[in-house]
Design a protein around this motif. Structure first.
Motif, PDB file in Angstrom:
ATOM      1  N   UNK A 287       0.831  -1.207   0.000  1.00 51.65           N
ATOM      2  CA  UNK A 287       0.000   0.000   0.000  1.00 51.65           C
ATOM      3  C   UNK A 287       0.867   1.259   0.000  1.00 51.65           C
ATOM      4  N   UNK A 288       1.985   1.211   0.722  1.00 47.54           N
ATOM      5  CA  UNK A 288       2.909   2.346   0.733  1.00 47.54           C
ATOM      6  C   UNK A 288       3.457   2.595  -0.672  1.00 47.54           C
ATOM      7  N   UNK A 289       3.853   1.532  -1.348  1.00 44.69           N
ATOM      8  CA  UNK A 289       4.426   1.667  -2.688  1.00 44.69           C
ATOM      9  C   UNK A 289       3.420   2.281  -3.663  1.00 44.69           C
ATOM     10  N   UNK A 290       2.182   1.836  -3.571  1.00 44.75           N
ATOM     11  CA  UNK A 290       1.149   2.369  -4.459  1.00 44.75           C
ATOM     12  C   UNK A 290       0.869   3.837  -4.143  1.00 44.75           C
ATOM     13  N   UNK A 291       0.817   4.168  -2.849  1.00 45.08           N
ATOM     14  CA  UNK A 291       0.579   5.553  -2.452  1.00 45.08           C
ATOM     15  C   UNK A 291       1.740   6.453  -2.866  1.00 45.08           C
ATOM     16  N   UNK A 292       2.963   5.951  -2.722  1.00 47.06           N
ATOM     17  CA  UNK A 292       4.128   6.738  -3.118  1.00 47.06           C
ATOM     18  C   UNK A 292       4.089   7.059  -4.605  1.00 47.06           C
ATOM     19  N   UNK A 293       3.702   6.089  -5.402  1.00 47.81           N
ATOM     20  CA  UNK A 293       3.614   6.299  -6.845  1.00 47.81           C
ATOM     21  C   UNK A 293       2.609   7.401  -7.164  1.00 47.81           C
ATOM     22  N   UNK A 294       1.499   7.429  -6.417  1.00 43.58           N
ATOM     23  CA  UNK A 294       0.510   8.482  -6.643  1.00 43.58           C
ATOM     24  C   UNK A 294       1.088   9.845  -6.260  1.00 43.58           C
ATOM     25  N   UNK A 295       1.775   9.905  -5.129  1.00 41.47           N
ATOM     26  CA  UNK A 295       2.390  11.165  -4.691  1.00 41.47           C
ATOM     27  C   UNK A 295       3.390  11.659  -5.734  1.00 41.47           C
ATOM     28  N   UNK A 296       4.154  10.737  -6.300  1.00 40.77           N
ATOM     29  CA  UNK A 296       5.202  11.111  -7.255  1.00 40.77           C
ATOM     30  C   UNK A 296       4.643  11.542  -8.604  1.00 40.77           C
ATOM     31  N   UNK A 297       3.526  10.965  -9.021  1.00 36.54           N
ATOM     32  CA  UNK A 297       3.047  11.184 -10.386  1.00 36.54           C
ATOM     33  C   UNK A 297       1.726  11.936 -10.493  1.00 36.54           C
ATOM     34  N   UNK A 298       0.920  11.934  -9.438  1.00 37.09           N
ATOM     35  CA  UNK A 298      -0.424  12.502  -9.538  1.00 37.09           C
ATOM     36  C   UNK A 298      -0.680  13.693  -8.609  1.00 37.09           C
ATOM     37  N   UNK A 299       0.043  13.786  -7.506  1.00 38.42           N
ATOM     38  CA  UNK A 299      -0.237  14.840  -6.536  1.00 38.42           C
ATOM     39  C   UNK A 299       0.038  16.208  -7.144  1.00 38.42           C
ATOM     40  N   UNK A 300      -0.951  17.100  -7.028  1.00 38.35           N
ATOM     41  CA  UNK A 300      -0.852  18.424  -7.629  1.00 38.35           C
ATOM     42  C   UNK A 300      -1.517  19.434  -6.698  1.00 38.35           C
ATOM     43  N   UNK A 301      -0.747  20.418  -6.240  1.00 38.59           N
ATOM     44  CA  UNK A 301      -1.296  21.418  -5.329  1.00 38.59           C
ATOM     45  C   UNK A 301      -1.802  22.663  -6.043  1.00 38.59           C
ATOM     46  N   UNK A 302      -1.781  22.664  -7.351  1.00 40.75           N
ATOM     47  CA  UNK A 302      -2.263  23.808  -8.123  1.00 40.75           C
ATOM     48  C   UNK A 302      -3.788  23.729  -8.228  1.00 40.75           C
ATOM     49  N   UNK A 303      -4.449  23.909  -7.075  1.00 37.35           N
ATOM     50  CA  UNK A 303      -5.896  23.714  -6.956  1.00 37.35           C
ATOM     51  C   UNK A 303      -6.581  25.072  -6.853  1.00 37.35           C
ATOM     52  N   UNK A 304      -7.451  25.352  -7.801  1.00 41.29           N
ATOM     53  CA  UNK A 304      -8.118  26.660  -7.862  1.00 41.29           C
ATOM     54  C   UNK A 304      -9.408  26.621  -7.048  1.00 41.29           C
ATOM     55  N   UNK A 305      -9.239  26.592  -5.713  1.00 41.51           N
ATOM     56  CA  UNK A 305     -10.376  26.634  -4.790  1.00 41.51           C
ATOM     57  C   UNK A 305     -10.167  27.833  -3.869  1.00 41.51           C
ATOM     58  N   UNK A 306     -11.136  28.748  -3.783  1.00 40.23           N
ATOM     59  CA  UNK A 306     -10.904  30.009  -3.067  1.00 40.23           C
ATOM     60  C   UNK A 306     -10.838  29.888  -1.552  1.00 40.23           C
ATOM     61  N   UNK A 307     -11.361  28.818  -0.982  1.00 40.78           N
ATOM     62  CA  UNK A 307     -11.457  28.743   0.476  1.00 40.78           C
ATOM     63  C   UNK A 307     -10.854  27.450   1.019  1.00 40.78           C
TER      64      UNK A 307
END
Length: 454
Positions: free
Chosen positions: A114-134
């Protein structure tokens, strides 16, 4: 003696649980990186051990985490929250909240796949460029930034620190208020930070409990701006006008002035918790002694103004001061870390309900003619799987070595198992802890169930 120049004696360490037979996947927090490389135990492995065995209890909690994580993988992968009952997901911050908040638990419990799968998501999918005002600054800091820093500490994997730095940079504009106290909300895409349009006041608890993460990010990256922001917060609150060290629940984030005359409560006041933790985090440095002193003054204030006894059994509890003067015999389910009598009272809030789970708020009777010590109002009967009482049990066990705290924690866990577990996967909040026949399962599971409670 907290004012002594010599360090306090080291607390005795309780005996470690025996090694688990055929169980290479279970490890304590000290196992760190090694734990994350091991395989979790197969389901159904509990029958070989007695119910009171520490080993069996560890295995039961591990299986609960596996059951919880299965729901997240099935219904909410990469999303903020899982709703196991409706088999759906929810977006709050738009940045994989539950996944990031849970990384350290997965590592500690040895769930390597589960750690390996989560790490892969963090490395390839995590994106903090989120256009939410609040987007809430406090929640983002403690859950996302804190989750990434915890994962880095347990794994030494630079991907987590890289992502933590990216998030920290996007959060910095929230600390640009005239007072230095953070605004409550930020748009991570535009960097626009603000309080809600209807008020200039912020939660004292929220603005005062982001410094640990900020200072740690500076320490790890060599970037001083995060620690500088933390220092401004601490200094503003240190200089504020307090009542015997106690703070009201609201503060003006523009002026830095406390809302004196407002409610004074420990219910959500992480302010006190972060005072002492910042001092410890800084190696008890002389330059941080003012935080230790603020904490000591606050604890004296708690004892003087907020601690009472219920009737007829004289349970110690922490109440509130309404308007800064009128005592209210109400105790929230958050961070009640005052010693053994309060720990017993916290546990009582569980054992006196039909489900064995505590309500969000418990009220105490202080009249000598009272028949029962506690009562719960209808709107307060829900339980959202909060971690604070079991966290306190963990501290009490570590400090005293008294196994009753393990037993109390086990009893609470069994109540969670009985009333909040759903099939085929997941655990949920409940609406009414006083109704064992129909506690009213809710669809939502909080990220702190994974990250803290388990």
């Amino acid at each position: 003696d907290p004012t002594s120049a010599s360090p306090p004696p080291e607390l005795p360490k309780p005996p470690r649980p025996p090694a688990l037979p055929d169980a290479p996947g279970v490890a304590g927090p000290a196992a760190g990186v090694a734990a994350s490389r091991r395989s979790p135990l197969p389901a159904g492995s509990l029958g070989r051990l007695s119910e009171t065995s520490p080993s069996r209890r560890q295995l039961a909690v591990l299986e609960a985490m596996q059951h919880s994580w299965k729901a997240y993988e099935l219904y909410a992968w990469g999303k903020d929250e899982v709703h196991p009952l409706s088999k759906s997901s929810a977006v709050w911050m738009g940045a994989g909240l539950t996944l990031i908040d849970s990384l350290d638990t997965l590592m500690i419990m040895g769930m390597s796949q589960q750690v390996a799968k989560a790490r892969e998501w963090v490395a390839t999918q995590l994106n903090f460029d989120v256009d939410k005002p609040h987007t809430n600054v406090f929640e983002t800091t403690i859950r996302l930034l804190g989750g990434l820093l915890s994962a880095y500490h347990l794994s030494n994997d630079s991907i987590y620190l890289d992502r933590a730095l990216q998030l920290g940079e996007r959060l910095l504009p929230a600390f640009s208020s005239p007072s230095g106290l953070p605004y409550s909300d930020i748009n991570l895409h535009t960097g626009q930070a603000s309080n809600p349009v209807w008020t200039v006041e912020s939660s004292t608890s929220e603005v005062s409990s982001v410094q640990l993460e900020l200072r740690e990010l500076s320490r790890l990256t060599g970037r001083p701006e995060f620690a500088d922001a933390a220092d401004r917060i601490s200094r503003v609150l240190h200089s504020a006008d307090k009542k015997d060290g106690l703070v009201p629940i609201y503060v003006n984030s523009v002026t830095g002035r406390l809302h004196n005359g407002g409610t004074v409560s420990l219910g959500a006041a992480r302010y006190y918790e972060y005072l002492i933790k910042q001092f410890v985090q800084a190696g008890k440095s002389r330059s941080f002694e003012y935080l230790r002193d603020d904490w000591l003054a606050a604890m004296d204030g708690v004892a003087k103004h907020l601690v009472r006894e219920s009737q007829p059994h004289r349970f110690k509890f922490v109440g509130e001061l309404l308007g800064g003067t009128t005592f209210s015999p109400k105790m929230d389910h958050l961070h009640l870390r005052l010693a053994e009598q309060l720990m017993r009272t916290c546990y009582i809030t569980y054992t006196t309900t039909a489900t064995g789970l505590a309500p969000e708020i418990t009220h105490f009777n202080t009249d000598a003619a009272s028949v029962a010590d506690t009562y719960v109002k209808p709107l307060d009967r829900h339980n959202i799987q909060r971690p604070e009482t079991v966290e306190s049990l963990f501290y009490m066990w570590r400090v005293t070595g008294d196994r009753k705290y393990q037993d109390w924690g086990w009893a609470i866990f069994q109540a969670f198992e009985k009333y909040t577990k759903v099939q085929p996967a997941g655990y949920v909040s409940i609406s009414d802890v006083t109704n064992a026949r129909n506690p009213g399962k809710r669809t939502k599971c909080e990220s702190f169930w994974f990250a803290e409670t388990l």
